[in-house]
Design an enzyme around this catalytic site. Structure first.
Site, short mmCIF file in Angstrom:
data_model
loop_
_atom_site.label_atom_id
_atom_site.label_comp_id
_atom_site.label_asym_id
_atom_site.label_seq_id
_atom_site.Cartn_x
_atom_site.Cartn_y
_atom_site.Cartn_z
N PRO A 1 -19.35 -12.63 7.56
CG PRO A 1 -19.89 -11.95 5.39
CD PRO A 1 -18.74 -12.44 6.23
CE LYS B 1 -16.78 -20.03 3.07
NZ LYS B 1 -16.50 -18.58 3.17
CB CYS C 1 -10.77 -16.26 -0.02
SG CYS C 1 -10.79 -14.98 1.22
C1 LIG Z 1 -12.99 -14.94 6.27
S1 LIG Z 1 -14.06 -14.23 7.40
C2 LIG Z 1 -15.31 -15.48 7.54
C3 LIG Z 1 -16.29 -15.46 6.41
C4 LIG Z 1 -17.48 -16.34 6.70
N1 LIG Z 1 -17.10 -17.70 6.94
C5 LIG Z 1 -18.49 -16.32 5.56
O1 LIG Z 1 -18.45 -17.16 4.70
O2 LIG Z 1 -19.33 -15.41 5.53
C6 LIG Z 1 -13.24 -14.42 8.90
C7 LIG Z 1 -14.01 -13.87 10.09
O3 LIG Z 1 -13.35 -14.35 11.26
C8 LIG Z 1 -13.40 -13.34 12.24
N2 LIG Z 1 -12.31 -13.64 13.23
C9 LIG Z 1 -11.01 -13.33 13.14
N3 LIG Z 1 -10.36 -13.81 14.20
C10 LIG Z 1 -11.26 -14.43 14.97
C11 LIG Z 1 -11.19 -15.13 16.21
N4 LIG Z 1 -10.04 -15.25 16.87
N5 LIG Z 1 -12.33 -15.65 16.73
C12 LIG Z 1 -13.51 -15.52 16.08
N6 LIG Z 1 -13.64 -14.87 14.89
C13 LIG Z 1 -12.53 -14.33 14.36
C14 LIG Z 1 -13.19 -12.07 11.44
O4 LIG Z 1 -13.66 -10.95 12.14
C15 LIG Z 1 -14.00 -12.37 10.18
O5 LIG Z 1 -15.31 -11.91 10.33
#
Ligand SMILES: C[S@@+](CC[C@H](N)C(=O)[O-])C[C@H]1O[C@@H](n2cnc3c(N)ncnc32)[C@H](O)[C@@H]1O
Length: 532
Positions: A268, A271, A398
């Site tokens: 979301p 970061k 995480c």
């Molecule tokens: C752990 S969350 C990231 C949280 C974010 N960094 C934060 O601190 O708010 C991982 C995100 O990566 C996205 N995601 C998963 N695979 C992806 C890909 N191949 N390319 C881009 N985004 C991806 C997911 O939908 C999710 O929203």
């Protein structure tokens, strides 16, 4: 479970039309009584809809838990855009889940889930909770009427259950459903694009005890249980509710104002906007996100933060062409990919879920899921390292699983080394480091779910000799050593294309030696990192 159709109006419509008779007028309640009735009506209305919103979210939560395919945490589902009465709905879901084992027993004993009501199972749980343990429900709504008629019978069954279990109160039956993180502090990160840490502290001190975190800049620590969801500073984007470990990631990457930075898996966006704050709103940030509905959350976070110069790419990070000229100046990449979330089960309220007591960490489906995630994480990290001008890459999860953490790093080490990257040590004073599964794992950072609220993992790669001639990168804290390594490696295995840059580096080294020594190590907004 869908919310009740609004057109059916469970609340009586106001009478319109014929003027009231004299007698009717005399029977009208006085203004104070009227106000009281109106506010009772509003409270009933709000409780009626909260029960339906809670039931709809509860269905998603229970299905996700049963199939081990939860699309989002309870908090994300409630605080998403579709739920209107967020606070009441969240409280009702948490309470219903907490009491669920007891509710299920009572409902099974009374044989309530006949075919007719089975379709409304979650609403039956929520409403039974409300009738027996929550607020007394008025006779509004079919399910409510049905269950209110059974209230005495349900209470009698509960009394028998307490006797059978030799329990003094219902609380005794719910011990396993207690929050294990009950005394953990609440962290908030000040959005320095909007306000200083000092002014945020001043505002918060009016109602809370606030101290600055000892390691992460602009992170404030408040007492456990502080609820700031409705605080004006949160609504205005002056502060963000972000945990300590999560706030360490962008700080470890430490991008400089003016850089081009890529957040590879962004939503979301906590970061992403932390990066923007560290860069003082200068430079360019590209935030990539795969899922459309999560892009909406990312947009919302960015809007609230007021971060400028941020472009969102809705797509797959793995499909980004690293050699595209759009990315030729990307100097830092933050990679926080999807992971099992095994380090934030308390934060995610997993202890409230039916599967929590049965424990499924080691079942085959979970092992398979973690393996699949690890394969994606390895691919994504290799891809991040392949961007031609990138100098710093931070990888975080995480998760507490070695497969998603140390093993991922270990598997990319040959590639990283061939591209001249080495592991650096983010937050050198932090006591918990990587599991000792390869030489150098002590440079990795771990946080512990029990000790530190969340179980996070952070790895930082730094390019020994940047391929774009950016000697400035090397002026990061504690890079003297990295510079000398760069000189050493340049003799042995630095590619020919690097010789001109080598000259630039020598120039940079002499500059640092003559003037840079005056600079205090580790000073500035970013955390201290060391390279070895
Ligand atoms: C752990 S969350 C990231 C949280 C974010 N960094 C934060 O601190 O708010 C991982 C995100 O990566 C996205 N995601 C998963 N695979 C992806 C890909 N191949 N390319 C881009 N985004 C991806 C997911 O939908 C999710 O929203």
């Amino acid at each position: 479970m869908a919310a009740a159709p609004r057109s059916r109006r469970p609340f009586p419509k106001k009478e319109n039309g014929n003027p009231k008779s004299k007698q009717q007028k005399q029977q009208q309640p006085q203004p104070a009584a009227k106000r009281q009735m109106r506010s009772r009506d509003a409270a009933e209305r709000s409780a009626y809809f909260a029960r339906r919103e809670a039931a709809a979210v509860l269905r998603k939560v229970l299905v996700g838990d049963a199939t081990r395919r939860a699309s989002a945490s309870i908090k994300s589902l409630v605080y998403g855009p579709t739920v209107r009465n967020k606070k009441a709905t969240f409280a009702l879901i948490c309470q219903t889940l907490k009491y669920l084992p007891v509710l299920k027993e009572l409902i099974a004993a009374s044989n309530l889930l006949s075919n007719k009501w089975k379709k409304q199972e979650e609403l039956i749980y929520v409403t039974t909770y409300d009738i027996l343990f929550g607020q007394e429900v008025a006779m509004t709504g079919t399910v409510e009427k049905f269950l209110m008629n059974l209230k005495d019978a349900l209470q009698a069954t509960l009394a028998k259950l307490l006797v059978r279990e030799n329990a003094k109160s219902v609380e005794d039956l719910l011990r396993h459903n207690q929050n294990p993180a009950v005394n953990k502090p609440r962290y908030i990160r000040v959005n320095t694009l909007k306000m200083s840490a000092e002014s945020a502290m001043q505002e918060l001190e009016a109602v809370n005890t606030v101290v600055k975190d000892d390691i992460v800049p602009d992170l404030l620590v408040l007492p456990s249980g502080t609820d700031l969801h409705d605080h004006p500073l949160v609504a205005s984007g002056g502060v963000f509710l972000q945990g300590k470990a999560s706030s360490m990631v962008a700080a470890a990457l430490c991008p400089k104002p003016g850089w081009d930075v890529l957040d590879a898996c962004a939503a979301p966006g906590n970061k992403t906007i932390h990066l923007a704050a560290l860069m003082e709103g200068k430079g360019n940030i590209i935030a990539c996100e795969l899922h459309k509905e999560r892009v909406m959350r990312l947009e919302d976070t960015i809007r609230r933060s007021g971060a400028p110069r941020l472009s969102i790419v809705h797509g797959d990070f793995l499909d980004m062409n690293a050699t595209d000229s759009k990315f030729s100046k990307v100097r830092a990449i933050l990679l926080d990919p999807s992971c099992s979330g095994s380090g934030i089960t308390t934060e995610r309220l997993d202890y409230l879920l039916p599967s929590y007591s049965t424990g499924h960490e080691n079942d085959a489906a979970n092992t398979q899921r973690v393996e699949k995630l690890a394969a994606f994480q390895t691919k994504a990290l290799s891809h991040a390292l392949s961007f031609p001008a990138v100098e710093r890459v931070v990888y975080s999860t995480c998760s507490i699983h070695r497969a998603e953490n140390e093993d991922v790093i270990k598997s990319v080490l040959p590639l990283a080394s061939s591209l001249n990257f080495e592991l650096a040590t983010p937050f050198p004073k932090w006591p918990r480091r990587g599991l000792p599964v390869f030489e150098g794992a002590e440079r990795l950072l771990r946080t512990d779910p029990a000790e530190d609220t969340e179980g996070f993992f952070i790895a930082l790669f730094v390019r020994k000799c940047p391929t774009n001639g950016n000697a400035e990168t090397l002026q990061q804290p504690d890079t003297e050593r990295s510079l000398s390594m760069c000189r050493r490696t340049s003799k042995r295995r630095m590619p020919l294309t690097c010789t001109f840059k080598k000259m630039l580096l020598y120039h940079a080294i002499s500059q640092i030696r003559t003037s840079g020594k005056r600079k205090e190590k580790g000073k500035g907004a970013c955390s201290k990192t060391t390279t070895t």
